[in-house]
Design an enzyme around this catalytic site. Structure first.
Site: not given
Length: 338
Positions: A131, A84, A86, A199-200
């Site tokens: 989240e 990932d 962030d 990554s989102a």
């Protein structure tokens, strides 16, 4: 009159290492010899001493060590790293302040106005607690994550962001990669190990961050949400399917098979800061060994149990790459030197 066990313990510490003498001289600790030996063995038997850091939690230390040895035997040629971005490759906080994510970097007057900033922050305050809520299942969170990021992207599109201003926005931001990032990226490049950043966040900003940090190297591949600019360089849409923290499995299944550089590498080192990141390797075919490292950055007590039961290694409020770098160094070192 002293009991035999105490006498034996005293003699043992007098003739033993400094480590054991230090334990003995702490007046309120009583540890029989056999227990002390066991503790020492657990702390020293691994060849990755960084795993003894106080920020490290492991559910099954023996399983971690077995996986590390298997991956080390196979070497760098069998390894790929999936991470990932962030709050995983980037810091979570620095000097008591949150470090911006790729979406947060867009909060710059060069790109968006104050009203847009306010609305995006309101959405953050609404959806971020959802989240990270340990009491909700991924299935419950999924539609809400889609709702959140769809709204954010719609707001950004309305701002008609100019592509040519993105580098300046990144330069003016306080974006920071974790301490030790240069060693991490350099080691992977030198060993020709592919790094897939999954990554989102916003791919255009992600690329600019690592480009400005001079670590956008040939072995780096990125799956993320990319902006779509018109012929004048103005944002008008986002490309492809929305990626968020809880749909990385289906996105991974769709994309990773297309990356030839990842084929024939059955060992995976996976880094993430969300339980949803654990599915990032689901698209890798014929895996043999997967070692997962989770960064527990926030709400530690509330989430510690779920992280320790899900990740192989959990790093609690650790803003460095010390442990991932040590793990990589061990895996990619020649077995002849062990």
């Amino acid at each position: 009159m002293k009991c035999p066990l105490v006498t034996l313990t005293v003699l043992f510490f007098v003739d033993s290492s400094i480590f054991f003498r230090m334990i003995y001289h702490i007046p309120w600790i009583y540890i029989p010899v056999r227990t002390a030996v066991t503790i020492s063995h657990q702390l020293t038997k691994t060849e990755v001493p960084e795993l003894a850091k106080c920020s490290v939690l492991m559910r099954q230390r023996s399983k971690v060590e077995e996986t590390l040895k298997a991956m080390q035997r196979d070497g760098a040629g069998s390894l790929q790293v999936i991470s990932d971005f962030d709050m995983t490759l980037t810091r979570f906080a620095h000097n008591g302040k949150r470090v911006p994510t790729t979406h947060n970097i867009l909060d710059n007057r060069l790109l968006i106005n104050e009203d847009c900033t306010r609305k995006i922050r309101e959405l953050l305050n609404t959806y971020y607690p959802i989240e990270i809520d340990a009491g909700r299942t991924a299935e419950e969170k999924l539609p809400l994550m889609v709702e959140w990021w769809t709204k954010v992207h719609e707001l950004l599109i309305q701002q008609k962001i100019r592509k040519d201003l993105l580098p300046q926005a990144v330069k003016e931001s306080s974006a920071m990669l974790r301490e030790g990032y240069k060693v991490f990226f350099s080691c992977l490049a030198e060993q020709d190990v592919p790094l897939l950043i999954f990554s989102a966040g916003v791919g255009d900003i992600l690329e600019e961050v690592i480009r400005q940090k001079q670590v956008f190297l040939p072995n780096v591949h990125i799956i993320s949400n990319y902006m779509d600019f018109d012929h004048t360089g103005v944002l008008w849409a986002f490309k492809g399917q929305l990626i968020h923290s809880f749909n990385k499995r289906e996105i991974g299944l769709l994309h990773t098979a297309r990356l030839r550089e990842l084929q024939g590498r059955p060992n995976v080192l996976l880094l993430g800061d969300s339980l949803g990141d654990l599915t990032m390797a689901d698209g890798v075919s014929q895996t043999q060994n997967i070692l997962t490292i989770g960064f527990l950055n926030d709400q530690v007590e509330e989430r510690k149990k779920s992280y320790v039961s899900s990740f192989d290694i959990v790093l609690v409020k650790d803003e460095t790459m010390d442990v991932p770098n040590a793990v990589l160094n061990y895996i990619t070192s020649s077995s002849d030197t062990k």
